[in-house]
Design a protein around this motif. Structure first.
Motif, PDB file in Angstrom:
ATOM      1  N   CYS A   1      11.829   6.763  -6.642  1.00 14.22           N
ATOM      2  CA  CYS A   1      11.867   7.136  -5.226  1.00 14.22           C
ATOM      3  C   CYS A   1      11.462   8.582  -4.991  1.00 14.22           C
ATOM      4  O   CYS A   1      11.089   8.951  -3.865  1.00 14.22           O
ATOM      5  CB  CYS A   1      13.269   6.885  -4.658  1.00 14.22           C
ATOM      6  N   ALA A   2      11.524   9.401  -6.034  1.00 13.45           N
ATOM      7  CA  ALA A   2      11.138  10.811  -5.904  1.00 13.45           C
ATOM      8  C   ALA A   2       9.645  11.016  -6.129  1.00 13.45           C
ATOM      9  O   ALA A   2       9.138  12.119  -5.899  1.00 13.45           O
ATOM     10  CB  ALA A   2      11.931  11.653  -6.903  1.00 13.45           C
ATOM     11  N   LYS A   3       8.942   9.978  -6.534  1.00 18.01           N
ATOM     12  CA  LYS A   3       7.511  10.130  -6.810  1.00 18.01           C
ATOM     13  C   LYS A   3       6.715  10.301  -5.521  1.00 18.01           C
ATOM     14  O   LYS A   3       7.071   9.741  -4.470  1.00 18.01           O
ATOM     15  CB  LYS A   3       6.986   8.902  -7.569  1.00 18.01           C
ATOM     16  N   GLU A   4       5.647  11.055  -5.611  1.00 15.74           N
ATOM     17  CA  GLU A   4       4.780  11.267  -4.459  1.00 15.74           C
ATOM     18  C   GLU A   4       4.171   9.937  -4.017  1.00 15.74           C
ATOM     19  O   GLU A   4       3.690   9.156  -4.838  1.00 15.74           O
ATOM     20  CB  GLU A   4       3.672  12.252  -4.829  1.00 15.74           C
ATOM     21  N   GLY A   5       4.221   9.672  -2.726  1.00 16.87           N
ATOM     22  CA  GLY A   5       3.656   8.447  -2.173  1.00 16.87           C
ATOM     23  C   GLY A   5       4.612   7.284  -2.150  1.00 16.87           C
ATOM     24  O   GLY A   5       4.265   6.198  -1.661  1.00 16.87           O
ATOM     25  N   VAL A   6       5.830   7.449  -2.695  1.00 13.95           N
ATOM     26  CA  VAL A   6       6.834   6.380  -2.699  1.00 13.95           C
ATOM     27  C   VAL A   6       7.892   6.703  -1.647  1.00 13.95           C
ATOM     28  O   VAL A   6       8.499   7.779  -1.670  1.00 13.95           O
ATOM     29  CB  VAL A   6       7.495   6.222  -4.084  1.00 13.95           C
ATOM     30  N   ASP A   7       8.123   5.782  -0.728  1.00 15.77           N
ATOM     31  CA  ASP A   7       9.116   5.960   0.340  1.00 15.77           C
ATOM     32  C   ASP A   7      10.138   4.833   0.236  1.00 15.77           C
ATOM     33  O   ASP A   7       9.931   3.738   0.769  1.00 15.77           O
ATOM     34  CB  ASP A   7       8.428   5.947   1.704  1.00 15.77           C
ATOM     35  N   CYS A   8      11.211   5.092  -0.469  1.00 16.25           N
ATOM     36  CA  CYS A   8      12.215   4.052  -0.701  1.00 16.25           C
ATOM     37  C   CYS A   8      13.093   3.796   0.518  1.00 16.25           C
ATOM     38  O   CYS A   8      13.840   2.815   0.547  1.00 16.25           O
ATOM     39  CB  CYS A   8      13.095   4.427  -1.894  1.00 16.25           C
ATOM     40  N   VAL A   9      13.004   4.670   1.523  1.00 15.82           N
ATOM     41  CA  VAL A   9      13.747   4.421   2.760  1.00 15.82           C
ATOM     42  C   VAL A   9      13.014   3.363   3.578  1.00 15.82           C
ATOM     43  O   VAL A   9      13.595   2.374   4.029  1.00 15.82           O
ATOM     44  CB  VAL A   9      13.912   5.727   3.563  1.00 15.82           C
ATOM     45  N   ALA A  10      11.730   3.565   3.753  1.00 17.95           N
ATOM     46  CA  ALA A  10      10.923   2.599   4.504  1.00 17.95           C
ATOM     47  C   ALA A  10      10.671   1.326   3.700  1.00 17.95           C
ATOM     48  O   ALA A  10      10.538   0.238   4.270  1.00 17.95           O
ATOM     49  CB  ALA A  10       9.596   3.228   4.920  1.00 17.95           C
ATOM     50  N   ASN A  11      10.622   1.465   2.392  1.00 17.83           N
ATOM     51  CA  ASN A  11      10.319   0.327   1.523  1.00 17.83           C
ATOM     52  C   ASN A  11      11.285   0.323   0.338  1.00 17.83           C
ATOM     53  O   ASN A  11      10.950   0.776  -0.757  1.00 17.83           O
ATOM     54  CB  ASN A  11       8.862   0.412   1.040  1.00 17.83           C
ATOM     55  N   PRO A  12      12.503  -0.179   0.524  1.00 17.90           N
ATOM     56  CA  PRO A  12      13.502  -0.167  -0.552  1.00 17.90           C
ATOM     57  C   PRO A  12      13.033  -0.994  -1.747  1.00 17.90           C
ATOM     58  O   PRO A  12      12.362  -2.024  -1.575  1.00 17.90           O
ATOM     59  CB  PRO A  12      14.735  -0.813   0.112  1.00 17.90           C
ATOM     60  N   PRO A  13      13.339  -0.567  -2.955  1.00 18.21           N
ATOM     61  CA  PRO A  13      12.972  -1.338  -4.149  1.00 18.21           C
ATOM     62  C   PRO A  13      13.528  -2.756  -4.075  1.00 18.21           C
ATOM     63  O   PRO A  13      14.719  -2.953  -3.808  1.00 18.21           O
ATOM     64  CB  PRO A  13      13.603  -0.543  -5.298  1.00 18.21           C
ATOM     65  N   LYS A  14      12.650  -3.710  -4.304  1.00 15.75           N
ATOM     66  CA  LYS A  14      13.047  -5.114  -4.177  1.00 15.75           C
ATOM     67  C   LYS A  14      12.260  -5.965  -5.161  1.00 15.75           C
ATOM     68  O   LYS A  14      11.085  -5.708  -5.430  1.00 15.75           O
ATOM     69  CB  LYS A  14      12.788  -5.611  -2.758  1.00 15.75           C
TER      70      LYS A  14
ATOM     71  N   GLN B   1       4.346  -9.393 -12.242  1.00 15.23           N
ATOM     72  CA  GLN B   1       2.954  -9.598 -11.888  1.00 15.23           C
ATOM     73  C   GLN B   1       2.344  -8.242 -11.534  1.00 15.23           C
ATOM     74  O   GLN B   1       2.877  -7.500 -10.702  1.00 15.23           O
ATOM     75  CB  GLN B   1       2.829 -10.557 -10.705  1.00 15.23           C
ATOM     76  N   LEU B   2       1.218  -7.931 -12.169  1.00  8.06           N
ATOM     77  CA  LEU B   2       0.589  -6.624 -11.985  1.00  8.06           C
ATOM     78  C   LEU B   2      -0.710  -6.693 -11.195  1.00  8.06           C
ATOM     79  O   LEU B   2      -1.348  -5.673 -10.960  1.00  8.06           O
ATOM     80  CB  LEU B   2       0.326  -5.986 -13.354  1.00  8.06           C
ATOM     81  N   GLY B   3      -1.101  -7.909 -10.766  1.00  8.19           N
ATOM     82  CA  GLY B   3      -2.324  -8.069 -10.005  1.00  8.19           C
ATOM     83  C   GLY B   3      -2.086  -8.066  -8.510  1.00  8.19           C
ATOM     84  O   GLY B   3      -0.953  -7.946  -8.027  1.00  8.19           O
ATOM     85  N   ASP B   4      -3.185  -8.251  -7.761  1.00  3.74           N
ATOM     86  CA  ASP B   4      -3.111  -8.240  -6.297  1.00  3.74           C
ATOM     87  C   ASP B   4      -2.202  -9.325  -5.746  1.00  3.74           C
ATOM     88  O   ASP B   4      -1.583  -9.158  -4.699  1.00  3.74           O
ATOM     89  CB  ASP B   4      -4.514  -8.450  -5.706  1.00  3.74           C
ATOM     90  N   GLY B   5      -2.136 -10.455  -6.443  1.00  5.75           N
ATOM     91  CA  GLY B   5      -1.432 -11.611  -5.909  1.00  5.75           C
ATOM     92  C   GLY B   5       0.028 -11.368  -5.616  1.00  5.75           C
ATOM     93  O   GLY B   5       0.623 -12.032  -4.756  1.00  5.75           O
ATOM     94  N   ARG B   6       0.632 -10.406  -6.291  1.00  3.47           N
ATOM     95  CA  ARG B   6       2.060 -10.149  -6.086  1.00  3.47           C
ATOM     96  C   ARG B   6       2.355  -9.685  -4.671  1.00  3.47           C
ATOM     97  O   ARG B   6       3.451  -9.896  -4.142  1.00  3.47           O
ATOM     98  CB  ARG B   6       2.550  -9.100  -7.079  1.00  3.47           C
ATOM     99  N   LEU B   7       1.372  -9.045  -4.042  1.00  4.39           N
ATOM    100  CA  LEU B   7       1.591  -8.465  -2.721  1.00  4.39           C
ATOM    101  C   LEU B   7       1.722  -9.530  -1.644  1.00  4.39           C
ATOM    102  O   LEU B   7       2.320  -9.283  -0.586  1.00  4.39           O
ATOM    103  CB  LEU B   7       0.464  -7.491  -2.382  1.00  4.39           C
ATOM    104  N   ALA B   8       1.185 -10.720  -1.898  1.00  6.15           N
ATOM    105  CA  ALA B   8       1.375 -11.814  -0.950  1.00  6.15           C
ATOM    106  C   ALA B   8       2.825 -12.282  -0.969  1.00  6.15           C
ATOM    107  O   ALA B   8       3.372 -12.721   0.038  1.00  6.15           O
ATOM    108  CB  ALA B   8       0.441 -12.965  -1.299  1.00  6.15           C
ATOM    109  N   ARG B   9       3.455 -12.170  -2.130  1.00 10.80           N
ATOM    110  CA  ARG B   9       4.853 -12.583  -2.286  1.00 10.80           C
ATOM    111  C   ARG B   9       5.794 -11.438  -1.900  1.00 10.80           C
ATOM    112  O   ARG B   9       6.833 -11.653  -1.292  1.00 10.80           O
ATOM    113  CB  ARG B   9       5.099 -12.985  -3.742  1.00 10.80           C
ATOM    114  N   ASN B  10       5.438 -10.234  -2.290  1.00 13.63           N
ATOM    115  CA  ASN B  10       6.287  -9.063  -2.031  1.00 13.63           C
ATOM    116  C   ASN B  10       5.402  -7.875  -1.678  1.00 13.63           C
ATOM    117  O   ASN B  10       4.960  -7.135  -2.561  1.00 13.63           O
ATOM    118  CB  ASN B  10       7.132  -8.750  -3.277  1.00 13.63           C
ATOM    119  N   PRO B  11       5.104  -7.681  -0.375  1.00 10.85           N
ATOM    120  CA  PRO B  11       4.193  -6.607   0.044  1.00 10.85           C
ATOM    121  C   PRO B  11       4.626  -5.225  -0.419  1.00 10.85           C
ATOM    122  O   PRO B  11       3.786  -4.335  -0.583  1.00 10.85           O
ATOM    123  CB  PRO B  11       4.214  -6.707   1.580  1.00 10.85           C
ATOM    124  N   GLY B  12       5.916  -5.049  -0.664  1.00  9.38           N
ATOM    125  CA  GLY B  12       6.415  -3.741  -1.079  1.00  9.38           C
ATOM    126  C   GLY B  12       6.655  -3.627  -2.568  1.00  9.38           C
ATOM    127  O   GLY B  12       7.401  -2.749  -3.015  1.00  9.38           O
TER     128      GLY B  12
END
Length: 608
Positions: A405-418, A327-338
């Motif tokens: 995780c190396a991209k600018e603005g991505v913090d995989c420690v605080a927000n692990p890929p899920k 899902q590429l729209g806003d709605g995904r963030l309700a299911r997975n904020p990260g």
């Protein structure tokens, strides 16, 4: 405020039904698997005598086909006539412009000399933007009483469909300009108000004017059938038990492999056994010759074990194809904020993490090949296999996650890929949810399954994009119409509520009003040159019926969609044709909407 334009494309009913119905039906749970033969005429395997050097097949006998459904009517145009069993029985006595070949799964001509195309002059796009279609009807085609099938039958069929007194779907037919219809003894011509590929699918069932005209069309043809144009004639319907069809002695087809008039059988009986276990047991007891059982892997393995006793079980990939999608729209963030779905590195990592071979082995006992492209479910010969670039490779997947995780603005420690996976609770999808966690773990991605009842998933969840990683099915259909039409669901200008781009690929901001107020949302998280080009491709697809142009557009669309990889084709669902091959010869299972009876005129008793 920006509204999406609602374009009149060619995404026909089968696609829409697939989303609401076929995907739900999952729990009743290369695509064809056989490409060596090229035509139904080359299937003869047993000979009895020889005449002028041609192998001859013995006439006579019957075939008993079992099904767990009974027709609600025999009139395909009446309410309930769209039930699949109606068309399965109808394969034995109906005829129309086109048929679906069981070997190639492509559209082939039936009543006409060739399917109309721009190249052969059967389709002409006029200077005023209209589209003229011309059919040349086969000279030998005739009704069971010997009356030639004519353009006047086509004209009468059109008039019947357009009669406002009848509850018949008029999609595409309503675009025919009435004064453009020209009928002849063996010709029929009409003009559509605008070019459309759906024209290749109309006039699939023709009515005999000299018999049906003047009757009560909706009342008189429910329990009996009009004159046959096929290999068999309607004889008896003993409701709750069987339908009996007998040989059409005036059938017009010849078997080119033997030179004999078809059909070979004297009669065909459809027996109705609503309990599928009882249906399969009746076949095992040889009370039935042919069945098309449910796609139950355990049951199919039991049937395959009977091949040593004379059975033939052909398990093919059917038209229904499953896919994972982001899902590429806003709605995904309700299911997975990260959610990291907007990042191509994440989507490609997931693609490399998916072991399709394992999925097919564990869910479908390895009976079909994994899909490398959605095109395989529509027209295998046109597929480029573009998703093959995403081979199963956990190491590559982990490398892509490291890039993310190396991209600018991505913090995989605080927000692990899920990934949070949502789909229905149908059995096949539950199994999928159970094999995915290990694959995601190997790629360094957290995984959580949140399965839902089908009405919720196919309602609020998909309609409003309220999922992160999803799974559902679409239905593939032969010909260009279905293949072109499926691209509506990836058209950035076709997001809900005005279209079916449930993925929100490239969709602009939409601010809803009135009944559509709930659809208010921001622009897609993926808006780029590829999404812009997809919108242009869909416009171009709608503007042409030239096959060469369409193939070029299809190839470009497949390349773009695979590059963006916001969905991952997985597999086609199983579809099996089961026959006692030591009793019925020339049987060839067809997993398309044509059904197992597509070449019933070629069947013969192998034990005569």
């Amino acid at each position: 405020m920006k509204h999406l334009k609602q374009r009149r494309g060619v995404a026909w009913l089968g696609l829409l039904l697939a989303f609401g119905l076929v995907a739900v039906a999952c729990g009743d749970d290369d695509t064809s698997g056989t490409t060596t033969a090229t035509t139904q005429a080359t299937t003869t395997t047993a000979a009895t005598t020889t005449t002028e050097g041609l192998p001859q097949i013995a006439y006579g006998g019957q075939a008993i086909i079992g099904d767990d459904q009974e027709p609600p009517t025999l009139n395909a145009y009446a309410p309930g006539g769209d039930n699949f069993i109606v068309s399965k029985v109808g394969q034995a006595y109906w005829a129309g412009v086109q048929e679906i070949d069981g070997y190639t799964l492509e559209l082939i001509p039936e009543l006409v000399t060739e399917l109309p195309t721009v190249a052969n002059g059967g389709i002409v796009v006029n200077a005023d933007g209209t589209e003229t279609i011309r059919y040349q009807i086969l000279e030998e085609a005739q009704w069971a009483d010997g009356t030639p099938i004519s353009g006047y039958d086509f004209e009468f069929t059109y008039q019947t469909i357009m009669d406002p007194a009848y509850p018949i779907s008029r999609t595409t037919y309503e675009d025919i300009i009435p004064e453009s219809v020209v009928a002849g003894d063996k010709t029929f011509e009409f003009t559509l108000a605008q070019p459309t590929l759906i024209a290749e699918l109309i006039f699939g069932l023709i009515l005999p004017k000299h018999q049906v005209e003047g009757t009560d069309f909706m009342a008189d043809w429910n329990d009996t059938m009009w004159l046959s144009a096929g290999p068999f004639i309607f004889d008896t319907w003993n409701k709750g038990e069987f339908i009996r069809l007998v040989r059409n002695d005036n059938y017009w087809k010849i078997d080119p492999a033997t030179g004999q008039q078809l059909p070979y059988l004297d009669e065909v009986i459809f027996r109705f056994i609503p309990d599928t276990t009882a249906l399969v047991n009746a076949w095992k007891a040889r009370e039935l010759d042919v069945i098309n059982p449910p796609p139950d892997v355990g049951q199919l393995e039991e049937l395959i074990a009977l091949e040593a006793e004379g059975a033939s079980v052909e398990v093919l990939g059917g038209p229904v194809w499953e896919h994972l999608n982001f899902q590429l729209g806003d709605g995904r963030l309700a299911r997975n904020p990260g959610s990291y779905n907007e990042h191509i590195e994440f989507r490609r990592a997931v693609a490399h993490a998916i072991d399709k071979d394992r999925i097919v082995d564990e869910l479908l006992a390895g009976q079909v090949e994994p899909l490398d492209s959605y095109v395989e479910a529509y027209s295998p010969s046109l597929s480029q296999g573009s998703w093959a670039q995403y081979d199963y490779n956990p190491e590559t997947a982990r490398g892509l996650i490291a890039e993310l995780c190396a991209k600018e603005g991505v913090d995989c420690v605080a927000n692990p890929p899920k990934a949070i996976f949502s789909t229905t609770t149908a059995a096949l999808r539950v199994l999928l949810s159970e094999v995915l966690p290990d694959m995601f773990a190997d790629a360094g991605i957290l995984f959580e399954a949140q399965l839902e009842a089908a009405p919720l998933f196919f309602g609020e969840t998909t309609e409003f994009g309220a999922y992160d990683l999803g799974d559902w099915a679409w239905v593939g259909t032969p010909g260009f119409a279905g293949l072109i039409g499926i691209h509506d669901v990836w058209d950035p200008e076709q997001a809900p509520p005005l279209g079916s781009n449930y993925y929100r690929f490239g969709s602009p901001e939409y601010i809803g009003e009135g009944d559509f107020a709930a659809y208010t949302e921001g622009a897609s998280s993926v808006v780029n040159e590829n999404s812009a080009r997809m919108a242009e491709i869909r416009d171009a697809m709608n503007a042409t019926v030239d096959e060469a142009e369409l193939v070029a557009l299809l190839n470009e669309a497949e390349t773009i969609l695979a590059e963006e990889v916001f969905f991952i084709p997985l597999f086609t669902r199983l579809d099996a044709g089961v026959v006692w091959a030591d009793e019925i010869g020339n049987f060839k299972h067809n997993p398309s909407s044509a059904g197992t009876e597509w070449n019933i005129e070629f069947w013969y008793r192998a034990d005569l």
